[in-house]
Design a protein around this motif. Structure first.
Motif, PDB file in Angstrom:
ATOM      1  N   ARG A 199       0.826  -1.209   0.000  1.00 20.67           N
ATOM      2  CA  ARG A 199       0.000   0.000   0.000  1.00 20.67           C
ATOM      3  C   ARG A 199       0.862   1.261   0.000  1.00 20.67           C
ATOM      4  NH1 ARG A 199      -4.578  -1.910   4.457  1.00 20.67           N
ATOM      5  NH2 ARG A 199      -5.699  -3.342   3.042  1.00 20.67           N
ATOM      6  N   PHE A 200       1.933   1.243   0.799  1.00 22.46           N
ATOM      7  CA  PHE A 200       2.823   2.408   0.890  1.00 22.46           C
ATOM      8  C   PHE A 200       3.472   2.715  -0.460  1.00 22.46           C
ATOM      9  CE2 PHE A 200       7.158   4.035   1.551  1.00 22.46           C
ATOM     10  CZ  PHE A 200       6.869   5.229   2.179  1.00 22.46           C
ATOM     11  N   SER A 201       3.810   1.644  -1.200  1.00 21.51           N
ATOM     12  CA  SER A 201       4.476   1.826  -2.490  1.00 21.51           C
ATOM     13  C   SER A 201       3.495   2.037  -3.635  1.00 21.51           C
ATOM     14  CB  SER A 201       5.348   0.611  -2.798  1.00 21.51           C
ATOM     15  OG  SER A 201       4.547  -0.559  -2.893  1.00 21.51           O
ATOM     16  N   GLY A 202       2.195   1.910  -3.346  1.00 25.65           N
ATOM     17  CA  GLY A 202       1.193   2.097  -4.384  1.00 25.65           C
ATOM     18  C   GLY A 202       0.944   0.856  -5.227  1.00 25.65           C
ATOM     19  N   HIS A 203       1.527  -0.281  -4.828  1.00 23.80           N
ATOM     20  CA  HIS A 203       1.403  -1.489  -5.635  1.00 23.80           C
ATOM     21  C   HIS A 203       0.162  -2.310  -5.304  1.00 23.80           C
ATOM     22  CE1 HIS A 203       5.659  -0.712  -6.498  1.00 23.80           C
ATOM     23  NE2 HIS A 203       5.500  -1.478  -7.566  1.00 23.80           N
ATOM     24  N   SER A 204      -0.480  -2.013  -4.186  1.00 29.24           N
ATOM     25  CA  SER A 204      -1.585  -2.876  -3.763  1.00 29.24           C
ATOM     26  C   SER A 204      -2.731  -2.872  -4.756  1.00 29.24           C
ATOM     27  CB  SER A 204      -2.087  -2.459  -2.385  1.00 29.24           C
ATOM     28  OG  SER A 204      -2.626  -1.153  -2.423  1.00 29.24           O
ATOM     29  N   VAL A 205      -2.927  -1.754  -5.448  1.00 31.90           N
ATOM     30  CA  VAL A 205      -4.027  -1.685  -6.409  1.00 31.90           C
ATOM     31  C   VAL A 205      -3.645  -2.332  -7.736  1.00 31.90           C
ATOM     32  CG1 VAL A 205      -5.015   0.388  -5.396  1.00 31.90           C
ATOM     33  CG2 VAL A 205      -3.276   0.602  -7.175  1.00 31.90           C
ATOM     34  N   ARG A 206      -2.390  -2.751  -7.873  1.00 30.12           N
ATOM     35  CA  ARG A 206      -1.937  -3.325  -9.137  1.00 30.12           C
ATOM     36  C   ARG A 206      -1.612  -4.811  -9.030  1.00 30.12           C
ATOM     37  NH1 ARG A 206       1.140   1.552  -9.340  1.00 30.12           N
ATOM     38  NH2 ARG A 206       3.097   0.446  -8.975  1.00 30.12           N
ATOM     39  N   VAL A 207      -1.994  -5.455  -7.925  1.00 33.25           N
ATOM     40  CA  VAL A 207      -1.725  -6.877  -7.772  1.00 33.25           C
ATOM     41  C   VAL A 207      -2.502  -7.644  -8.841  1.00 33.25           C
ATOM     42  CG1 VAL A 207      -2.081  -8.870  -6.281  1.00 33.25           C
ATOM     43  CG2 VAL A 207      -1.186  -6.766  -5.334  1.00 33.25           C
ATOM     44  N   LYS A 208      -1.808  -8.568  -9.518  1.00 34.96           N
ATOM     45  CA  LYS A 208      -2.387  -9.305 -10.638  1.00 34.96           C
ATOM     46  C   LYS A 208      -2.899 -10.671 -10.193  1.00 34.96           C
ATOM     47  CE  LYS A 208      -0.856  -6.107 -13.471  1.00 34.96           C
ATOM     48  NZ  LYS A 208      -1.758  -5.134 -14.127  1.00 34.96           N
ATOM     49  N   ALA A 209      -4.088 -10.992 -10.638  1.00 36.17           N
ATOM     50  CA  ALA A 209      -4.623 -12.331 -10.384  1.00 36.17           C
ATOM     51  C   ALA A 209      -3.848 -13.353 -11.207  1.00 36.17           C
ATOM     52  CB  ALA A 209      -6.101 -12.372 -10.747  1.00 36.17           C
ATOM     53  N   GLY A 210      -3.773 -14.565 -10.690  1.00 31.60           N
ATOM     54  CA  GLY A 210      -3.083 -15.610 -11.428  1.00 31.60           C
ATOM     55  C   GLY A 210      -2.497 -16.657 -10.509  1.00 31.60           C
ATOM     56  N   SER A 211      -1.685 -17.522 -11.100  1.00 27.14           N
ATOM     57  CA  SER A 211      -1.020 -18.589 -10.361  1.00 27.14           C
ATOM     58  C   SER A 211       0.465 -18.281 -10.306  1.00 27.14           C
ATOM     59  CB  SER A 211      -1.258 -19.924 -11.065  1.00 27.14           C
ATOM     60  OG  SER A 211      -0.625 -20.978 -10.389  1.00 27.14           O
ATOM     61  N   TYR A 212       1.042 -18.356  -9.122  1.00 24.97           N
ATOM     62  CA  TYR A 212       2.429 -17.960  -8.905  1.00 24.97           C
ATOM     63  C   TYR A 212       3.250 -19.119  -8.361  1.00 24.97           C
ATOM     64  CZ  TYR A 212       0.944 -13.094  -9.441  1.00 24.97           C
ATOM     65  OH  TYR A 212       0.446 -11.926  -9.936  1.00 24.97           O
ATOM     66  N   ARG A 213       4.508 -19.130  -8.743  1.00 23.19           N
ATOM     67  CA  ARG A 213       5.462 -20.090  -8.185  1.00 23.19           C
ATOM     68  C   ARG A 213       6.722 -19.340  -7.778  1.00 23.19           C
ATOM     69  NH1 ARG A 213       6.990 -25.989 -10.415  1.00 23.19           N
ATOM     70  NH2 ARG A 213       5.066 -26.323  -9.272  1.00 23.19           N
ATOM     71  N   ILE A 214       7.192 -19.565  -6.542  1.00 22.36           N
ATOM     72  CA  ILE A 214       8.440 -18.991  -6.037  1.00 22.36           C
ATOM     73  C   ILE A 214       9.376 -20.143  -5.722  1.00 22.36           C
ATOM     74  CG2 ILE A 214       9.508 -17.607  -4.213  1.00 22.36           C
ATOM     75  CD1 ILE A 214       6.843 -16.147  -3.917  1.00 22.36           C
ATOM     76  N   GLU A 215      10.563 -20.127  -6.330  1.00 23.39           N
ATOM     77  CA  GLU A 215      11.489 -21.240  -6.185  1.00 23.39           C
ATOM     78  C   GLU A 215      12.765 -20.878  -5.429  1.00 23.39           C
ATOM     79  OE1 GLU A 215      10.701 -24.063  -9.937  1.00 23.39           O
ATOM     80  OE2 GLU A 215      11.552 -22.129 -10.494  1.00 23.39           O
ATOM     81  N   GLN A 216      12.988 -19.580  -5.200  1.00 26.16           N
ATOM     82  CA  GLN A 216      14.170 -19.158  -4.450  1.00 26.16           C
ATOM     83  C   GLN A 216      13.857 -17.923  -3.627  1.00 26.16           C
ATOM     84  OE1 GLN A 216      17.014 -18.530  -7.572  1.00 26.16           O
ATOM     85  NE2 GLN A 216      16.142 -16.581  -8.231  1.00 26.16           N
ATOM     86  N   ASP A 217      14.744 -17.642  -2.625  1.00 24.45           N
ATOM     87  CA  ASP A 217      14.517 -16.498  -1.736  1.00 24.45           C
ATOM     88  C   ASP A 217      14.378 -15.205  -2.533  1.00 24.45           C
ATOM     89  OD1 ASP A 217      14.683 -18.151   0.413  1.00 24.45           O
ATOM     90  OD2 ASP A 217      16.743 -17.643   0.945  1.00 24.45           O
TER      91      ASP A 217
END
Length: 333
Positions: free
Chosen positions: A72-90
């Motif tokens: 929210r502070f960075s203004g990104h909260s309104v731009r979060v994209k729907a979809g499927s995500y995978r995180i494989e590293q830190d």
């Protein structure tokens, strides 16, 4: 009093710098993962608070309120994209926020090959590690019921193509897409069909196209191969297609087609039974569908493989027998 207020303001500013510095430092450090890979989904309309909680529950070591307020502070909260995500590293807090806002979702694809039969399709889907296997172990009838379709043989009903999907997506949803695609393309090609065809329904056209698909070695021969079968159907001449016999043999086919196989009557033996086989024998592509519904005009009734993928076409049995002798002899050299 003024001096006290001034000191307090300076203290607040200093505290602000310390907090900002601490936050910047923390936001650029690896968050850590409880395991790898981590997969999670963001649905359309999910709030940042819901997203943050889902990310933490999936296994990213982040305090959900911190992720929420950072976005929210960075203004990104309104731009979060729907979809499927995978995180494989830190990744850091900033990198995580950037990932969620740029929509770098974890998508992959699967290719359904033209000419496969439905058993090939199911085997490929069952072996795909990125799909959720909701249909694994179901019979074909149970699978069709799961798709919400009327009981029927599934052969030929799914369009061969490359389909993108979110990792962890259901094989059921992918099959629905392939079914709907075939239905739409078959309807389109049926509407554009020639008027004098011997096929009376879209399903018969699909069945014919499945045979044409399996008989075609080179794409440029496809319209003529279709014309041979159309010409035979018009005069009620057996199709005499080896791939239909092979399909009817199922697991009993040992890789070689013998004379006894051509003489053994099955519903799919187009040597012993006239007309089309009872169902499609493969998954035909759009080219096979179009060739079957708009075949090239010809007087051909026979064709034989040349050995290079192409076919030699003949009008009479005498011409055909001569071509068979020529190309079989050439193949044995």
């Amino acid at each position: 009093m003024i001096r006290t207020i001034s000191r307090f303001i300076k203290l607040l500013i200093l505290l602000g710098f310390v907090l900002a510095g601490t936050f910047v430092y923390y936001a650029t450090q690896p968050l850590g993962l409880r395991h790898s890979p981590i997969d999670f989904d963001i649905a359309p309309g999910d709030s940042m608070r819901v997203v943050s909680q889902r990310v933490a529950e999936a296994g990213v070591k982040v305090w959900p309120p911190l992720l929420t307020w950072t976005a929210r502070f960075s203004g990104h909260s309104v731009r979060v994209k729907a979809g499927s995500y995978r995180i494989e590293q830190d990744l850091s807090l900033w990198e995580l926020v950037e990932l969620l806002s740029t929509g770098s979702n974890s998508y992959t694809d699967i290719t359904i090959v033209e000419g496969w039969n439905f058993a090939h399709l199911r085997a490929a889907m069952d072996a795909n590690p990125d799909l959720r296997h909701d249909t694994l172990g179901l019979s074909d009838n149970e699978l069709m019921n799961r798709l919400g379709l009327a009981p029927q043989r599934p052969e030929g009903l799914f369009f061969p193509d490359t389909y993108s999907f979110a990792r962890g997506g259901s094989d059921t949803e992918l099959l629905k897409r392939a079914y709907q695609r075939m239905a739409a393309i078959l309807d389109r090609e049926w509407q554009a069909r020639n008027s004098n065809l011997p096929v009376k329904s879209p399903y018969e056209a699909l069945t014919l196209a499945s045979v044409v698909e399996k008989e075609t070695g080179k794409a440029e021969d496809r319209p003529l191969i279709a014309s041979v079968f159309v010409n035979r159907l018009k005069i009620k001449m057996p199709l005499q297609s080896d791939p239909t016999v092979i399909y009817g043999m199922g697991p009993n086919f040992d890789g070689n087609l013998h004379k006894r196989d051509l003489q053994a009557d099955t519903p799919f033996n187009t040597y012993t039974r006239p007309g089309l086989p009872p169902t499609p024998i493969s998954l035909p592509g759009v080219a096979a569908l179009r060739a079957s519904l708009q075949p090239r005009e010809s007087n051909y009734l026979y064709f034989v493989a040349r050995g290079d993928g192409s076919s030699k076409f003949s009008r009479t049995l005498e011409e055909h027998n001569s071509a068979v002798m020529q190309y079989q002899k050439a193949g044995k050299k």
